[in-house]
Design an enzyme around this catalytic site. Structure first.
Site, PDB file in Angstrom:
ATOM      1  CE  LYS A 205    -133.951 -96.438 -63.707  1.00 12.17           C
ATOM      2  NZ  LYS A 205    -134.224 -97.833 -63.377  1.00 12.17           N
ATOM      3  CE  LYS A 259    -137.122 -96.307 -65.916  1.00 11.01           C
ATOM      4  NZ  LYS A 259    -136.885 -97.664 -65.509  1.00 11.01           N
TER       5      LYS A 259
HETATM    6  C1  PBG Z   1    -135.522 -99.873 -61.456  1.00 11.59           C
HETATM    7  C2  PBG Z   1    -136.631 -99.445 -62.333  1.00 11.59           C
HETATM    8  C3  PBG Z   1    -137.290 -98.215 -62.255  1.00 11.59           C
HETATM    9  C4  PBG Z   1    -138.307 -98.235 -63.194  1.00 11.59           C
HETATM   10  C5  PBG Z   1    -138.226 -99.444 -63.885  1.00 11.59           C
HETATM   11  N1  PBG Z   1    -137.174-100.181 -63.331  1.00 11.59           N
HETATM   12  C6  PBG Z   1    -136.991 -97.035 -61.451  1.00 11.59           C
HETATM   13  C7  PBG Z   1    -136.793 -97.133 -60.002  1.00 11.59           C
HETATM   14  O1  PBG Z   1    -137.645 -97.613 -59.276  1.00 11.59           O
HETATM   15  O2  PBG Z   1    -135.786 -96.657 -59.541  1.00 11.59           O
HETATM   16  C8  PBG Z   1    -139.281 -97.116 -63.384  1.00 11.59           C
HETATM   17  C9  PBG Z   1    -140.381 -97.346 -64.343  1.00 11.59           C
HETATM   18  C10 PBG Z   1    -141.487 -96.385 -64.193  1.00 11.59           C
HETATM   19  O3  PBG Z   1    -141.463 -95.459 -63.346  1.00 11.59           O
HETATM   20  O4  PBG Z   1    -142.453 -96.530 -64.950  1.00 11.59           O
HETATM   21  N2  PBG Z   1    -134.619-100.717 -61.964  1.00 11.59           N
END
Ligand code: PBG
Length: 337
Positions: A205, A259
Site C-alpha cells: 500500500k 494499492k
Molecule cells: C485506509 C484506507 C484507504 C483506502 C481504503 N482504506 C486509504 C487512506 O485513506 O489512507 C483508500 C481507498 C480508496 O481510495 O478508494 N486504511
C-alpha cells in the site's frame, strides 16, 4: 523501383496486422479477458435506515445504510460478482484517539457483515481492519505523541479481525501496513476457531494522493493530521514493496493486494511473478473519480476507459480488481453476454 514489392520483401512473414485484420482474428488472439469473476465491489456504509447518500467526489457512488447495502449486494450477487469489500463512515461522536469502536462487536461494519451474510450467503465479504474509520485523527493506527504505535495497533487489529470473523467476514483485509500484522492476525483467527477465514494483505500500500475521494467518503479528510508516510510505502520504492510483500507471504497471507492500481502495474506484475499468490489491484477512489470527471466533461469515453483500465490490470498479472466500477462493468458484461 517498385516500393510495394520492397516493403513486402522486408516484412514478409512478419506482418503483425494479419492477426488484427478482422474481429474474428482479434478474438482468436486475445490474450486477456475481463469477466465478472474478476470484480470485487467496495461499498461505503452509514448508520441508519433507508439511506443512499451520494458522495460528491465520487460521482455514481453512495454511502448506504445497512438495509440498502443488503439490497445492493443482493443485486451484485445476482450479477455474479464474487465478493464485496466494506468501509464504514461512522458517527463522529464514536471516533476517538484509539479507534475503540473497532472493538465493538456490533459496530457498523460488523452489523453490515451479519446482515449481508444472512440475506446474501453466496457472496464473499472482505473487511478491512485498519483503524482510520474509527479514529478521531484519521490515522490507521494508535497515535501517541505524534507517533503511530506498531505493536499496540497490531494487538487491536487482531482483536478487531476476530470480531469481524465472528460477525461472518470471509476474508480479513488489513490495510494499515503495521509490521507483523499478517502473522498476528493469522494466529488470532486460528486461536478463535476461524481457520477458514482468509487474509488478503494490502501487501503493498503506497502513500498516495489517489486516496483523496475515499477520505471524503468516510469523512476522514478533515480529521487527518499529518500524513501516512511513516507506515505506507513511498511511491518511489518498488524493491522495498516486494520485500514487504515477501514478509506477508511468509506470515501466511492467502492473497496479496496492490494499492493504488494503475500507477503501480509494475508492482502488480513483479508481485505475481515473485510469489504466484492470487494478486489483486485496488483501483482506488482517485483513479475512479479521475475517469468519471473527465468523462462528465466529455473529454474521454468513460465507459471505454473503464473497460480498458480493468483489462490492463489483467494483462499486468492481476487475478482481480477492487473497483467502484464493479456494478457498471458487471451490468455491461451481462448485456454483452
Ligand atoms: C485506509 C484506507 C484507504 C483506502 C481504503 N482504506 C486509504 C487512506 O485513506 O489512507 C483508500 C481507498 C480508496 O481510495 O478508494 N486504511
Amino acid at each position: 523501383m517498385d516500393k510495394t514489392h520492397l516493403v513486402d520483401e522486408v516484412t514478409g512473414h512478419r506482418r503483425m496486422r494479419r492477426n488484427r485484420k478482422a474481429d474474428w482474428t482479434r478474438r482468436m488472439v486475445q490474450e486477456n479477458r475481463l469477466t465478472v469473476d474478476d470484480l470485487i465491489w467496495p461499498i461505503f456504509l452509514v448508520p441508519g435506515t433507508g439511506i443512499v447518500d451520494p458522495i460528491a467526489a465520487m460521482p455514481g457512488v453512495s454511502r448506504m445504510s445497512v438495509d440498502k447495502a443488503v439490497e445492493a449486494v443482493k443485486e451484485a450477487a445476482d450479477l455474479g460478482i464474487p465478493a464485496i469489500a466494506t468501509f464504514p463512515d461512522i458517527e463522529m461522536e464514536l471516533r476517538d484517539e484509539t479507534g475503540s469502536n473497532s472493538l465493538v462487536a456490533d459496530n457498523l461494519i460488523n452489523q453490515a457483515t451479519t446482515a449481508i451474510k444472512k440475506a446474501v450467503p453466496n457472496i464473499g465479504i472482505i473487511t478491512d481492519v485498519a483503524l482510520d474509520p474509527f479514529t478521531s485523527h484519521g490515522h490507521d493506527g494508535i497515535l501517541r505523541d505524534g507517533v503511530i504505535l506498531n505493536d499496540e495497533t497490531v494487538d487491536q487489529v487482531v482483536r478487531a479481525a476476530v470480531m469481524q470473523a465472528d460477525a461472518g467476514s470471509d476474508i480479513i483485509a488489513p490495510s494499515e501496513m503495521m509490521d507483523g500484522r499478517i502473522g498476528a492476525i493469522r494466529r488470532g483467527l486460528d486461536a478463535a476457531g476461524h481457520q477458514d477465514v482468509g487474509i488478503m494483505s494490502y501487501a503493498t500500500k503506497f502513500s498516495s494522493g489517489f486516496y483523496g475521494p475515499y477520505r471524503e467518503a468516510i469523512n476522514t479528510s478533515g480529521l487527518l493530521k499529518g500524513d501516512k508516510n511513516s507506515y505506507y510505502i513511498s511511491p518511489a520504492n518498488g524493491t522495498e514493496a516486494l520485500r514487504d510483500a515477501a514478509l506477508d507471504v511468509e506470515e501466511g497471507a492467502d492473497m496479496l493486494m496492490v494499492k493504488p492500481g494503475l500507477a503501480y502495474l509494475d508492482i502488480c506484475w513483479r508481485i505475481k511473478e515473485a510469489f504466484g499468490l492470487p494478486t489483486y489491484a485496488y483501483q482506488v477512489s482517485g483513479e475512479y473519480s479521475q475517469i468519471k470527471a473527465a468523462a462528465m466533461n466529455g473529454w474521454i469515453d468513460g465507459d471505454r476507459i473503464m473497460m480498458e483500465t480493468l483489462l490492463c490490470f489483467k494483462r499486468a498479472g492481476c487475478d482481480g480488481i477492487l473497483t467502484y466500477f464493479a456494478m457498471d462493468v458487471a451490468r455491461k458484461l451481462a448485456r454483452n453476454g
